[in-house]
Every structure is written in C-alpha cells, then in structure tokens.
Design a protein around this motif. Structure first.
Motif, PDB file in Angstrom:
ATOM      1  N   SER A 148       0.859  -1.173   0.000  1.00 30.39           N
ATOM      2  CA  SER A 148       0.000   0.000   0.000  1.00 30.39           C
ATOM      3  C   SER A 148       0.899   1.227   0.000  1.00 30.39           C
ATOM      4  O   SER A 148       1.433   1.624   1.038  1.00 30.39           O
ATOM      5  N   GLY A 204      -2.297   4.468  -0.281  1.00 30.08           N
ATOM      6  CA  GLY A 204      -3.687   4.275  -0.688  1.00 30.08           C
ATOM      7  C   GLY A 204      -4.671   4.706   0.385  1.00 30.08           C
ATOM      8  O   GLY A 204      -4.308   4.937   1.540  1.00 30.08           O
ATOM      9  N   CYS A 205      -5.946   4.781   0.004  1.00 36.57           N
ATOM     10  CA  CYS A 205      -7.006   5.196   0.931  1.00 36.57           C
ATOM     11  C   CYS A 205      -7.636   4.000   1.630  1.00 36.57           C
ATOM     12  O   CYS A 205      -8.536   4.156   2.442  1.00 36.57           O
ATOM     13  N   ASN A 206      -7.197   2.798   1.282  1.00 37.51           N
ATOM     14  CA  ASN A 206      -7.676   1.512   1.797  1.00 37.51           C
ATOM     15  C   ASN A 206      -8.864   0.966   1.016  1.00 37.51           C
ATOM     16  O   ASN A 206      -9.396  -0.092   1.362  1.00 37.51           O
ATOM     17  N   GLY A 207      -9.289   1.666  -0.038  1.00 37.90           N
ATOM     18  CA  GLY A 207     -10.368   1.143  -0.870  1.00 37.90           C
ATOM     19  C   GLY A 207      -9.904  -0.034  -1.705  1.00 37.90           C
ATOM     20  O   GLY A 207     -10.503  -1.116  -1.668  1.00 37.90           O
ATOM     21  N   GLY A 264      -2.371   2.439  -4.261  1.00 35.14           N
ATOM     22  CA  GLY A 264      -1.988   3.768  -3.804  1.00 35.14           C
ATOM     23  C   GLY A 264      -1.196   4.533  -4.843  1.00 35.14           C
ATOM     24  O   GLY A 264      -0.617   3.953  -5.782  1.00 35.14           O
ATOM     25  N   THR A 271       3.363   7.719  -2.800  1.00 38.32           N
ATOM     26  CA  THR A 271       3.803   8.996  -2.251  1.00 38.32           C
ATOM     27  C   THR A 271       5.321   9.055  -2.213  1.00 38.32           C
ATOM     28  O   THR A 271       6.002   8.033  -2.302  1.00 38.32           O
ATOM     29  N   CYS A 308      -5.059   5.133  -8.644  1.00 47.49           N
ATOM     30  CA  CYS A 308      -3.913   5.770  -7.983  1.00 47.49           C
ATOM     31  C   CYS A 308      -2.617   5.056  -8.345  1.00 47.49           C
ATOM     32  O   CYS A 308      -1.611   5.691  -8.668  1.00 47.49           O
ATOM     33  N   TYR A 367      -4.684  12.423  -7.165  1.00 46.95           N
ATOM     34  CA  TYR A 367      -3.512  13.105  -6.614  1.00 46.95           C
ATOM     35  C   TYR A 367      -2.432  13.345  -7.663  1.00 46.95           C
ATOM     36  O   TYR A 367      -1.363  13.873  -7.349  1.00 46.95           O
ATOM     37  N   CYS A 395     -11.702   2.567  -9.031  1.00 42.89           N
ATOM     38  CA  CYS A 395     -11.522   3.429  -7.862  1.00 42.89           C
ATOM     39  C   CYS A 395     -12.619   3.139  -6.824  1.00 42.89           C
ATOM     40  O   CYS A 395     -13.516   3.945  -6.637  1.00 42.89           O
TER      41      CYS A 395
END
Length: 260
Positions: A134, A137-140, A176, A179, A205, A212, A235
């Motif tokens: 991950s 990620g937003c955990n989705g 994710g 980042t 992502c 992002y 998504c």
C-alpha cells in the motif's frame, strides 16, 4: 467442535464457481467499462472533459476515456447534455499494456490482459505469491484485494496467495498513488523480490496517481518507480475485476483479447 462442524454443514458451499461458471451478478450501482454513443456526441461540446476531475476524458476529434485515470465517478455522465457516455456492467477491465486502457468513441473495445510470457508462465504459471504494497492508498483498493481471501472468493484455490515478505514473493501487487515517502520503500521492496518477478498495479492511484496526480508529494503511480506487468483500473476496482485480471494473467481465462 461438533457445533462448529454442524454449522458448517448447514452453510453449504459458499465459494463462487467462477470462472468455471458464470460470474456473480454485479451490484445495481456498479460502473464498468464506459460506452460512448458517437451519434449523440456533439463534436463542439466538451462538457464531459471539463467535468472530469482527473482528465481521464479527452475530446479531440473522437471522445476517449483513459481508464487508467478514470475514477468511475460519473461526473462526465451527469455533465453530458446528450447522455452520450454511459457505464456498462462489464467488469473485465484489466490490461497488460498501459495504452490499452484508453477506450475510444465508436469502438468501445478494450484489449484485455494476456497471459504472461512463456518463460514467466513456466516458472510462475501454477502458483503466484504476491506481496501487497500500500504505497499511499485510501484503503479502498486494499479492502477489495483483501476480500479475495474470504471464503466466497477463495483466491488460494487458484494457487494465488499473499505473503508477508518480498523475499518469499513472485511479485508485487501495488495500491496507492506512490507517495514520496513510499518511493524508496517501494523500490527496496521490488529489489528484494527474487527474479523473475512481476508487478501488478491495482486502482487508478497505482496506475496514474488518480486524483492526486501532479501533486509534488506523489510519484503519479507505480510505473514511475518500478515496471508494471498488469494494470487493473478502478476506484476501487471490484474484487471480480481484480480476480479476472489475475486469472487472465495466469492463463486461466482464455477468450478473445478484446471486450466488446
């Protein structure tokens, strides 16, 4: 213990039989591969492209949708005065090439993922151990990936399992936007996987940076750090979309490469 056995007998068979049987019905609100009506679309109108938050919709001669950027948010559908774009219930979205994620008006076809190359198939075709990363990620996507391990999906019956260490893995499944804080960690994790190895990007992502993309603290997806062999858009993508992509990549689903 006897109560547990009795309860399990009452539950019966809960694992879906896909791909040997039809897939489970998709939810009413599911948004699959987009379709575009060339006759209804006005060439001078850019309402759908202007409404898209990630620039996934492009209007230049013909309308095109980049599923690698698409959030399946329906903003384009709501903005179009002629309802020239709609979402189908087709869950088959995974591709082997980034460019194949672009759907063009008038064709609405998608070149689906192909089986891994012969040498990889010889080594990894019977079982696949993946380290899930991950990378912001937003955990989705992470949640829908984890669902595949439940009794209803039972990913392990195909020889596909998630492992704790990259040194025990055949490849990475990345979620994710990657980042900056995860850039080095992802590179080191990739380097720790023994060769030959594969990389699977799951979700908008991981493919393009999603909402992002372009931010100074985001690498705009996994491909900016490591090579990617399989792209699963969404998504987040539905668990069936992820499973379909994995099985195609392992050569377990064989049908025409284009989804019409």
């Amino acid at each position: 213990m006897f109560k547990i056995i009795a309860a399990r007998r009452q539950q019966g068979h809960r694992t879906m039989r896909f791909p040997d049987a039809p897939p489970p019905p998709m939810p009413d609100r599911f948004r699959g591969r987009p379709t575009m009506d060339a006759k209804a679309c006005a060439e001078e109108c850019r309402a759908c492209a202007d409404a898209c938050p990630t620039g996934a919709v492009m209007v230049s001669g013909k309308m095109r949708v980049d599923l690698g950027k698409c959030l399946f948010c329906s903003d384009c559908l709501e903005a179009c005065p002629a309802q020239a774009i709609t979402y189908s219930s087709d869950y088959r979205l995974a591709t082997s090439c980034r460019d194949d994620l672009i759907v063009e008006q008038g064709t609405d076809q998608l070149r689906l993922a192909e089986a891994m190359k012969a040498e990889l198939m010889r080594v990894l075709g019977r079982s696949l151990k993946l380290r899930q990363v991950s990378a912001g990620g937003c955990n989705g996507c992470e949640a829908d990936t984890n669902v595949l391990g439940t009794v209803g999906w039972d990913l392990g019956r195909f020889g596909i399992q998630f492992v704790a260490s990259p040194r025990h893995a055949d490849g990475l499944l990345i979620t994710g936007a990657v980042t900056r804080n995860m850039e080095l960690a992802l590179k080191k994790t990739y380097d720790a996987v023994p060769s030959p190895k594969i990389v699977i990007a799951v979700g908008a992502c991981a493919i393009s940076g999603g909402p992002y993309a372009g931010h100074a603290e985001v690498c705009n997806g996994a491909e900016s750090v490591v090579p990617v062999d399989l792209y699963v858009p969404g998504c987040p993508p539905h668990p069936l979309t992820i499973l379909d992509g994995l099985l195609r990549f392992m050569g377990r689903i064989r049908e025409p490469a284009s989804a019409s």
